[in-house]
Design a protein around this motif. Structure first.
Motif, PDB file in Angstrom:
ATOM      1  N   THR A 307       0.853  -1.193   0.000  1.00 44.44           N
ATOM      2  CA  THR A 307       0.000   0.000   0.000  1.00 44.44           C
ATOM      3  C   THR A 307       0.885   1.237   0.000  1.00 44.44           C
ATOM      4  O   THR A 307       2.057   1.173   0.377  1.00 44.44           O
ATOM      5  CB  THR A 307      -0.920   0.029   1.228  1.00 44.44           C
ATOM      6  OG1 THR A 307      -0.113   0.071   2.413  1.00 44.44           O
ATOM      7  CG2 THR A 307      -1.813  -1.192   1.266  1.00 44.44           C
ATOM      8  N   TRP A 308       0.329   2.371  -0.408  1.00 44.32           N
ATOM      9  CA  TRP A 308       1.082   3.612  -0.458  1.00 44.32           C
ATOM     10  C   TRP A 308       0.106   4.787  -0.453  1.00 44.32           C
ATOM     11  O   TRP A 308      -1.105   4.611  -0.608  1.00 44.32           O
ATOM     12  CB  TRP A 308       1.958   3.667  -1.721  1.00 44.32           C
ATOM     13  CG  TRP A 308       1.179   3.616  -2.999  1.00 44.32           C
ATOM     14  CD1 TRP A 308       0.654   4.660  -3.699  1.00 44.32           C
ATOM     15  CD2 TRP A 308       0.802   2.422  -3.714  1.00 44.32           C
ATOM     16  NE1 TRP A 308      -0.010   4.212  -4.815  1.00 44.32           N
ATOM     17  CE2 TRP A 308       0.061   2.846  -4.851  1.00 44.32           C
ATOM     18  CE3 TRP A 308       1.021   1.057  -3.521  1.00 44.32           C
ATOM     19  CZ2 TRP A 308      -0.458   1.938  -5.766  1.00 44.32           C
ATOM     20  CZ3 TRP A 308       0.502   0.160  -4.435  1.00 44.32           C
ATOM     21  CH2 TRP A 308      -0.224   0.593  -5.542  1.00 44.32           C
ATOM     22  N   ASP A 309       0.653   5.963  -0.271  1.00 37.58           N
ATOM     23  CA  ASP A 309      -0.140   7.186  -0.375  1.00 37.58           C
ATOM     24  C   ASP A 309       0.199   7.873  -1.688  1.00 37.58           C
ATOM     25  O   ASP A 309       1.384   8.084  -2.009  1.00 37.58           O
ATOM     26  CB  ASP A 309       0.166   8.133   0.793  1.00 37.58           C
ATOM     27  CG  ASP A 309      -0.323   7.590   2.125  1.00 37.58           C
ATOM     28  OD1 ASP A 309      -1.233   6.747   2.118  1.00 37.58           O
ATOM     29  OD2 ASP A 309       0.228   8.003   3.167  1.00 37.58           O
ATOM     30  N   ASN A 310      -0.817   8.221  -2.455  1.00 40.21           N
ATOM     31  CA  ASN A 310      -0.612   8.932  -3.716  1.00 40.21           C
ATOM     32  C   ASN A 310      -0.439  10.426  -3.472  1.00 40.21           C
ATOM     33  O   ASN A 310      -1.053  11.001  -2.570  1.00 40.21           O
ATOM     34  CB  ASN A 310      -1.804   8.726  -4.653  1.00 40.21           C
ATOM     35  CG  ASN A 310      -1.816   7.350  -5.288  1.00 40.21           C
ATOM     36  OD1 ASN A 310      -0.787   6.858  -5.715  1.00 40.21           O
ATOM     37  ND2 ASN A 310      -2.991   6.730  -5.337  1.00 40.21           N
ATOM     38  N   ASP A 311       0.404  11.054  -4.283  1.00 38.76           N
ATOM     39  CA  ASP A 311       0.518  12.508  -4.275  1.00 38.76           C
ATOM     40  C   ASP A 311      -0.769  13.107  -4.849  1.00 38.76           C
ATOM     41  O   ASP A 311      -1.442  12.494  -5.692  1.00 38.76           O
ATOM     42  CB  ASP A 311       1.723  12.928  -5.123  1.00 38.76           C
ATOM     43  CG  ASP A 311       1.990  14.416  -5.037  1.00 38.76           C
ATOM     44  OD1 ASP A 311       2.647  14.838  -4.077  1.00 38.76           O
ATOM     45  OD2 ASP A 311       1.533  15.149  -5.932  1.00 38.76           O
ATOM     46  N   LEU A 312      -1.119  14.298  -4.396  1.00 41.85           N
ATOM     47  CA  LEU A 312      -2.352  14.933  -4.850  1.00 41.85           C
ATOM     48  C   LEU A 312      -2.372  15.162  -6.357  1.00 41.85           C
ATOM     49  O   LEU A 312      -3.448  15.208  -6.972  1.00 41.85           O
ATOM     50  CB  LEU A 312      -2.548  16.274  -4.113  1.00 41.85           C
ATOM     51  CG  LEU A 312      -2.849  16.174  -2.605  1.00 41.85           C
ATOM     52  CD1 LEU A 312      -2.889  17.566  -1.990  1.00 41.85           C
ATOM     53  CD2 LEU A 312      -4.157  15.438  -2.370  1.00 41.85           C
ATOM     54  N   LEU A 313      -1.185  15.299  -6.956  1.00 44.91           N
ATOM     55  CA  LEU A 313      -1.110  15.557  -8.396  1.00 44.91           C
ATOM     56  C   LEU A 313      -1.069  14.282  -9.229  1.00 44.91           C
ATOM     57  O   LEU A 313      -1.064  14.340 -10.458  1.00 44.91           O
ATOM     58  CB  LEU A 313       0.133  16.404  -8.707  1.00 44.91           C
ATOM     59  CG  LEU A 313       0.163  17.814  -8.112  1.00 44.91           C
ATOM     60  CD1 LEU A 313       1.500  18.479  -8.426  1.00 44.91           C
ATOM     61  CD2 LEU A 313      -0.984  18.653  -8.647  1.00 44.91           C
ATOM     62  N   SER A 314      -1.048  13.132  -8.568  1.00 43.38           N
ATOM     63  CA  SER A 314      -0.902  11.871  -9.294  1.00 43.38           C
ATOM     64  C   SER A 314      -2.116  11.578 -10.176  1.00 43.38           C
ATOM     65  O   SER A 314      -3.266  11.718  -9.748  1.00 43.38           O
ATOM     66  CB  SER A 314      -0.694  10.723  -8.311  1.00 43.38           C
ATOM     67  OG  SER A 314      -0.626   9.485  -9.001  1.00 43.38           O
TER      68      SER A 314
END
Length: 648
Positions: A307-314
């Protein structure tokens, strides 16, 4: 998803492109850029797996014959680094080309030609006086590079450029140079003469072929040659069609002369942004950061989840997998949408990779869009040992404490051959690392990285591997790693460590110290006491000295640290020798090679200390850090020394 075909076209690996690219008639849609300069243009940063992902519209003409790369001079190949010479690293030309093909129409290809020589004076490219600068450095490392270009780098560039003109159109010239000419106010005039010679010899028009010159490492990064940037910035006053590329914020290596991989990518991207601006092509500069907070979980016999956190711009995430044992390389799996932030690798992930309980895998994730490869991260998963263990006391479990700075910490690239597990070699995890699926204070089968969560290959890796290969099968080896890149040795002195917690105020250093709760020595002792419940401490490995280069009191500092370790762990010096490794040797042009004279006096101060030679251990371009091959050799020498001591 926006421009998804482009992202998939990026996923072409080196193995796919071993063949040459044949180009015949001149194509006006094949845009060619000449690149020249010294070490940063040549390529001094580490080439990482993500850098080998190429777009088939981005090509490079080989400027020297390279048997190791299966490339021939004067032939176009897919632009898989290295793009200059045979054994260099990552160059700004890489990210420049990748950025250009991303923003140009699909009908346009981009080609680069890179002739650069680390350490060169700019006048080495002056066709009338170059011979006066062939001996800027008489050493073989410099002379061999010049000889690789037939003794005349400028002439090689012009000859190949004329050949390239039969295939496409030269659209610009990229320069990165200045370190060797730092402080010389005539530098812009030298560059003007060279630029005008190129235009004349290739029948080019300055208005159609601008010159882009990049700044050297800036003052904001502590650049040792930053005083050259004000001179570089005057270039457009001398050459109206010249443009200067800022290096501000481009991150650097410890030598503060060369950009690191991320810095090189950013600088290359800026070259491209300037060129696109000149060509009237507007681009959006905002791109997402790499996925963060990567966590490995739910490891079963044939599957694991990340799992990971996406950047807002992704706008999405590319998913990859690599099986190092089977040498699959980086294999594309699929592209996820912007709202997806987990992926389960199970069974037959691709036709080349099958997840099973005995494997070690590298899972990689790339935020989209990603012009220059900065939005890329990875997790290393050991299926054999998912939860770690607490080992009951066993006198045949031999434990070694490993301390120091960046070379011990791990600064060399981890390669597929390094990712195999021997269950007799363990590491006591010193930090929680979700991206590795490891928890602090538990023993795991030792697979790099051993120190921080994102470091590289350490001598401790091959020290341990060599020991378990040489010792009886009943003996296991355990490593207790605590190291801080860039640190003064006194950060491990429990009485004065606080004076050295800010050796540098850069965040990368502060964050490392903070990860050890502000006290690396105290952290080491706590881990060592846990380790003593499982086995017997048999030695201490040290690799440090660069940050104390020239300080003749270094052996006394080490003695204080060693004495404290022995006392706090109730150890006997005769049973627990100290093994210290030399820094990069003078035979490799080591930046701090002179420190080895001081290191070699250590046994005079500590009778149970032994010094391991670094002579012949190969290095990275910064002449400060060992490369992967050098790290392996040095680690083996540590092991050989311990075995020699134990056999007496």
């Amino acid at each position: 998803m926006k421009n998804n075909n482009y992202y998939k076209s990026l996923l072409v690996s080196l193995l796919v492109f071993l063949g040459m690219i044949e180009l015949h008639a001149q194509d006006p849609n094949f845009h060619i850029y000449l690149c020249f300069g010294q070490s940063n243009m040549e390529g001094s940063a580490s080439i990482e797996p993500k850098d080998k992902l190429v777009n088939d519209r981005f090509l490079a003409m080989q400027t020297t014959d390279c048997n190791n790369l299966l490339r021939t001079q004067g032939i176009w190949y897919p632009a898989v680094p290295p793009l200059s010479q045979c054994y260099t690293g990552l160059s700004p030309a890489d990210a420049f080309g990748k950025t250009m093909v991303k923003h140009l129409p699909d009908s346009i290809k981009v080609g680069v030609m890179n002739v650069a020589i680390g350490g060169s004076d700019i006048r080495l490219f002056d066709k009338e006086i170059y011979q006066n600068y062939l001996n800027t450095y008489p050493e073989s490392w410099f002379q061999d590079k010049i000889n690789g270009y037939g003794g005349n780098p400028y002439q090689r560039l012009i000859e190949l450029a004329k050949k390239a003109q039969k295939n496409g159109v030269i659209k610009g010239i990229l320069l990165h140079q200045g370190e060797t000419n730092t402080g010389d106010k005539k530098w812009p005039l030298y560059v003007k003469k060279i630029y005008e010679s190129m235009l004349s010899d290739l029948s080019l028009n300055a208005d159609e072929v601008p010159l882009l010159a990049g700044e050297v490492v800036g003052a904001d990064q502590g650049g040792k040659c930053a005083a050259m940037n004000p001179i570089i910035q005057t270039l457009p006053n001398v050459i109206p069609t010249a443009h200067v590329i800022s290096s501000k914020g481009c991150t650097v290596r410890d030598d503060q002369v060369h950009f690191n991989s991320a810095g090189v990518r950013e600088l290359g991207k800026r070259y491209a942004e300037q060129m696109l601006s000149i060509q009237g092509i507007a681009i959006s500069k905002k791109e997402p950061n790499k996925p963060s907070n990567v966590q490995v979980s739910r490891i079963d016999e044939d599957s694991f989840t990340v799992t990971w956190d996406n950047d807002l711009l992704s706008e999405g995430t590319n998913i990859f997998i690599e099986d190092p044992e089977k040498k699959t390389g980086n294999v594309y799996v699929k592209t996820l949408g912007p709202n997806e932030n987990s992926f389960s690798y199970k069974g037959n992930v691709t036709k080349n990779v099958t997840i099973d309980k005995e494997g070690v895998y590298v899972a990689r994730f790339q935020s989209l869009p990603d012009t220059d490869g900065n939005a890329y991260t990875e997790a290393i998963v050991n299926m054999k040992d998912p939860d770690g263990e607490k080992i009951k006391f066993d006198p045949n479990f031999h434990i070694y404490l490993c301390i120091g700075q960046s070379n011990m910490e791990g600064s060399a690239a981890i390669q597929p051959q390094d990712l195999y597990a021997n269950e007799r070699l363990k590491v006591l995890q010193s930090l929680d690392c979700g991206k590795l699926g490891r928890n602090i204070n538990r023993w795991y089968t030792a697979i790099p990285p051993l120190f921080h969560c994102s470091t590289g290959l350490s001598p401790a890796d091959y020290f341990g591997r060599t020991l378990v290969e040489q010792l009886p099968e009943k003996i296991k080896v355990g490593l207790v790693p605590v190291a801080v890149g860039g640190c003064d040795i006194r950060i491990f002195d429990k009485d004065i460590y606080q004076d050295y917690n800010a050796t540098t105020k850069e965040s990368w250093f502060v964050d490392k110290v903070r990860s050890y709760r502000g006290n690396p020595y105290g952290h080491l002792i706590n881990l060592a006491k846990i380790a003593q419940k499982s086995g017997v401490i048999k030695g201490i490995l040290l690799h440090q000295g660069e940050a104390n280069a020239g300080d003749k009191n270094w052996p006394k500092y080490v003695k204080s640290v060693y004495r404290n370790i022995l006392k706090d762990l109730s150890l006997d010096a005769k049973s627990v020798p100290l093994i210290a490794g030399e820094v990069v040797h003078e035979d490799q042009k080591g930046m701090f090679g002179y420190m080895n004279q001081i290191i070699n006096t250590l046994p005079q101060v500590i009778p149970t200390a032994h010094v391991v030679s670094s002579k012949g251990c190969l290095v990275q371009e910064d002449n400060l850090h060992f490369n992967s091959e050098g790290v392996r050799k040095l680690g083996k020498r540590y092991a050989d020394k311990i075995l020699e001591i134990q056999q007496k």
